[in-house]
Scaffold this motif. Structure first.
Motif, short mmCIF file in Angstrom:
data_model
loop_
_atom_site.label_atom_id
_atom_site.label_comp_id
_atom_site.label_asym_id
_atom_site.label_seq_id
_atom_site.Cartn_x
_atom_site.Cartn_y
_atom_site.Cartn_z
N PHE A 78 -10.02 -103.01 -15.47
CA PHE A 78 -8.67 -103.21 -14.95
C PHE A 78 -8.04 -104.53 -15.36
N ARG A 79 -8.76 -105.33 -16.13
CA ARG A 79 -8.27 -106.63 -16.62
C ARG A 79 -7.84 -107.55 -15.48
N GLN A 80 -8.65 -107.59 -14.43
CA GLN A 80 -8.38 -108.46 -13.29
C GLN A 80 -9.26 -109.70 -13.41
N GLY A 81 -8.66 -110.78 -13.87
CA GLY A 81 -9.39 -112.00 -14.18
C GLY A 81 -10.02 -112.69 -12.99
N GLN A 82 -9.50 -112.47 -11.78
CA GLN A 82 -10.06 -113.15 -10.62
C GLN A 82 -11.49 -112.67 -10.31
N TRP A 83 -11.89 -111.53 -10.85
CA TRP A 83 -13.25 -111.03 -10.61
C TRP A 83 -14.30 -111.81 -11.38
N VAL A 84 -13.88 -112.64 -12.33
CA VAL A 84 -14.85 -113.48 -13.06
C VAL A 84 -15.56 -114.41 -12.09
N VAL A 85 -14.83 -114.98 -11.16
CA VAL A 85 -15.41 -115.90 -10.19
C VAL A 85 -16.47 -115.18 -9.35
N MET A 86 -16.13 -114.01 -8.87
CA MET A 86 -17.06 -113.23 -8.04
C MET A 86 -18.30 -112.85 -8.85
N ALA A 87 -18.13 -112.44 -10.08
CA ALA A 87 -19.27 -112.05 -10.90
C ALA A 87 -20.17 -113.24 -11.20
N VAL A 88 -19.60 -114.39 -11.49
CA VAL A 88 -20.40 -115.58 -11.80
C VAL A 88 -21.16 -116.07 -10.57
N ILE A 89 -20.51 -116.09 -9.42
CA ILE A 89 -21.18 -116.52 -8.19
C ILE A 89 -22.36 -115.59 -7.89
N ASN A 90 -22.15 -114.29 -8.00
CA ASN A 90 -23.22 -113.35 -7.73
C ASN A 90 -24.32 -113.43 -8.78
N LEU A 91 -23.99 -113.73 -10.02
CA LEU A 91 -25.01 -113.92 -11.04
C LEU A 91 -25.88 -115.13 -10.73
N ILE A 92 -25.27 -116.21 -10.30
CA ILE A 92 -26.03 -117.41 -9.92
C ILE A 92 -26.95 -117.12 -8.75
N PHE A 93 -26.45 -116.41 -7.75
CA PHE A 93 -27.29 -116.05 -6.60
C PHE A 93 -28.42 -115.14 -7.02
N PHE A 94 -28.15 -114.18 -7.90
CA PHE A 94 -29.19 -113.27 -8.37
C PHE A 94 -30.29 -114.02 -9.11
N LEU A 95 -29.88 -114.91 -10.01
CA LEU A 95 -30.87 -115.67 -10.77
C LEU A 95 -31.69 -116.60 -9.88
N TYR A 96 -31.09 -117.10 -8.82
CA TYR A 96 -31.84 -117.93 -7.87
C TYR A 96 -32.84 -117.08 -7.09
N LEU A 97 -32.43 -115.90 -6.65
CA LEU A 97 -33.28 -115.08 -5.81
C LEU A 97 -34.50 -114.50 -6.53
N VAL A 98 -34.43 -114.35 -7.85
CA VAL A 98 -35.56 -113.77 -8.57
C VAL A 98 -36.60 -114.81 -8.99
N ARG A 99 -36.37 -116.06 -8.68
CA ARG A 99 -37.34 -117.10 -9.02
C ARG A 99 -38.62 -116.93 -8.21
N PRO A 100 -39.78 -117.19 -8.81
CA PRO A 100 -41.06 -117.04 -8.08
C PRO A 100 -41.18 -117.97 -6.88
N GLU A 101 -40.56 -119.14 -6.94
CA GLU A 101 -40.62 -120.07 -5.81
C GLU A 101 -39.93 -119.49 -4.57
N VAL A 102 -38.88 -118.72 -4.80
CA VAL A 102 -38.14 -118.14 -3.69
C VAL A 102 -38.92 -116.98 -3.08
N THR A 103 -39.45 -116.11 -3.93
CA THR A 103 -40.19 -114.96 -3.41
C THR A 103 -41.49 -115.37 -2.74
N GLY A 104 -42.05 -116.50 -3.09
CA GLY A 104 -43.27 -116.98 -2.48
C GLY A 104 -43.08 -117.46 -1.04
N ARG A 105 -41.87 -117.83 -0.66
CA ARG A 105 -41.60 -118.33 0.69
C ARG A 105 -41.31 -117.23 1.68
N LEU A 106 -41.16 -116.00 1.25
CA LEU A 106 -40.76 -114.91 2.14
C LEU A 106 -41.95 -114.37 2.91
N ARG A 107 -41.67 -113.82 4.09
CA ARG A 107 -42.70 -113.18 4.92
C ARG A 107 -42.59 -111.69 4.82
#
Length: 105
Positions: free
Chosen positions: A76-105
């Motif tokens: 749809f060529r809606q440029g404001q979604w770039v911000v949402m996609a980048v924020i979610n990409l950063i969160f995704f890359l943080y969540l898949v780190r082994p240090e993060v998964t090691g702290r979960l119960r």
């Protein structure tokens, strides 16, 4: 992880606010959005409690939000979604780190 939990809860609140103010068509789309918002809220609460199921729900939710942001950007060529996609990409890359998964119960 608290910031990601707050992000998920904020997305849930925005979706519920959109349904209550009538920004979405009545019927099936509203029910679907409310179900998705409840999944986002459960993911945020589970992640803040450091539960593995909360992590899995959050991981899926940020991945789907990232995909939807990219879809909206390219389809749809809606440029404001770039911000949402980048924020979610950063969160995704943080969540898949082994240090993060090691702290979960």
């Amino acid at each position: 992880m608290a910031a990601i939990s707050i992000w998920m809860l904020a997305l849930a609140l925005l979706g519920v606010a959109g349904v209550l103010t009538g920004h979405y068509p009545s019927g099936g789309p509203r029910v679907g959005i409310l179900i998705l918002c409840s999944v986002f809220a459960a993911a945020g609460l589970g992640l803040i409690r450091m539960r593995r199921w909360g992590w899995a729900l959050t991981l899926g939710a940020v991945f789907l939000c990232m995909c939807f942001g990219c879809y909206s950007l390219f389809r749809f060529r809606q440029g404001q979604w770039v911000v949402m996609a980048v924020i979610n990409l950063i969160f995704f890359l943080y969540l898949v780190r082994p240090e993060v998964t090691g702290r979960l119960r």
